[in-house]
Design an enzyme around this catalytic site. Structure first.
Site, short mmCIF file in Angstrom:
data_model
loop_
_atom_site.label_atom_id
_atom_site.label_comp_id
_atom_site.label_asym_id
_atom_site.label_seq_id
_atom_site.Cartn_x
_atom_site.Cartn_y
_atom_site.Cartn_z
N HIS A 37 -0.30 -0.78 6.01
CA HIS A 37 -0.97 -2.09 6.00
C HIS A 37 -0.21 -3.08 6.89
CE1 HIS A 37 -2.19 -0.52 1.90
NE2 HIS A 37 -3.36 -0.87 2.40
N GLY A 147 -7.15 0.86 9.36
CA GLY A 147 -6.26 1.99 9.62
C GLY A 147 -7.04 3.24 10.03
N ARG A 187 -2.30 5.62 -2.74
CA ARG A 187 -2.46 6.66 -3.78
C ARG A 187 -1.29 7.63 -3.82
NH1 ARG A 187 -8.27 5.92 -2.48
NH2 ARG A 187 -9.28 5.27 -4.42
#
Ligand code: PAF
Length: 281
Positions: A37, A147, A187
């Site tokens: 990010h 992304g 995740r």
């Protein structure tokens, strides 16, 4: 860094920036921020005077039984990271702010949303397109940055902008990887210690198949090798070698190739891809 929860307050601020002819770059996120990010944020800062990062865990892109309720919430850390990167605005709307008239969506992604991840998460990309469209309506950015790890999502958002004739430039950043090659993902937090040790094998297989193809191996044979190799350690949802421009089958003249895959193991689902150029075609 200013934090806004309400669209009207954000709009007041952004209007005043537009009056000063300042351009705006948006980085939409669901929080759980990591270096991937932050690379999007760095790109956004290079593109525009004003950088808006949103954090909103969008319910419409999760199907029943998926991890919406457990999605990692690391808000204090996210805020700290964004502050340290000196972004201008953190936008953290409520569900009511994003969906004031309910979560019904009029935009359908179509065929590209039904393959690969879409075949396993049938309503996922309609939800992604819905929320991204809504963020575009609210922020009206000049640029938006996504992304490349979510490669199918990236193509879907590019086609959304084209289909709706939006004046927004979509930019992307390569996947950021851990030291052992595992693609950074919010995740990854779900992985147990043992699974975390096994996870880099995913990227090793993608890299090995890329090398086989670059060495001249037939595409469908390379795909078989990839599936067999991954299946020894993981449950393979899909593993495909496709045209990277549109996720269609490779033809003789296709030079931009993507190896794209989703696997499951130990209750975690991971996606990854590798894009590369085939020479002499
Ligand atoms: O990639 C994500 O984190 C999400 O799908 C996005 C683009 C923020 C939409 O909720």
């Amino acid at each position: 860094m200013q934090i806004f929860k309400k669209q009207k307050d954000l709009n007041l601020f952004l209007e005043s920036e537009r009056e000063k002819s300042n351009s705006i770059a948006l980085v939409p996120t669901m929080g759980g921020l990591h270096d991937g990010h932050l690379s999007l944020v760095a790109k956004a800062k290079n593109l525009a005077e004003i950088v808006v990062v949103s954090i909103f865990v969008n319910p419409t892109q999760f199907a029943r039984g998926e991890d919406f309720d457990d999605y990692p919430n690391t808000f204090e850390n996210d805020k700290f990271l964004l502050e340290s990167k000196k972004i201008d605005v953190l936008f953290i709307p409520s569900k009511e702010e994003i969906y004031p008239h309910g979560t019904e969506s009029d935009y359908k992604v179509g065929a590209i949303g039904q393959i690969l991840c879409g075949a396993f998460r049938p309503s996922h990309f309609d939800g992604v397109a819905q929320v991204v469209k809504r963020f575009f309506e609210i922020v009206k950015p000049n640029y938006a940055v996504f992304g490349e790890k979510d490669f199918q999502q990236l193509l879907i958002i590019k086609s959304l902008v084209k289909n709706l004739h939006l004046d927004i430039k979509i930019e992307s950043m390569p996947t950021q990887r851990e030291h052992d090659g595992l693609a950074m993902s919010t995740r990854n937090k779900y992985l147990s210690d043992i699974d975390r040790e096994r996870a880099p094998h995913f990227y090793s297989v993608l890299s090995a198949i890329r090398d086989l193809i670059l060495g001249g191996k037939d595409i469908s044979e390379a795909r078989e090798v990839g599936i067999n190799s991954l299946s020894k350690s993981f449950e393979v949802e899909y593993f495909e070698v496709l045209n990277a421009n549109n996720l269609t089958q490779i033809e003789t003249k296709t030079s931009e190739i993507i190896i794209i895959s989703a696997i499951r193991f130990g209750g975690t689902r991971l996606i990854d891809n590798l894009v590369f150029r085939r020479k002499n075609v």
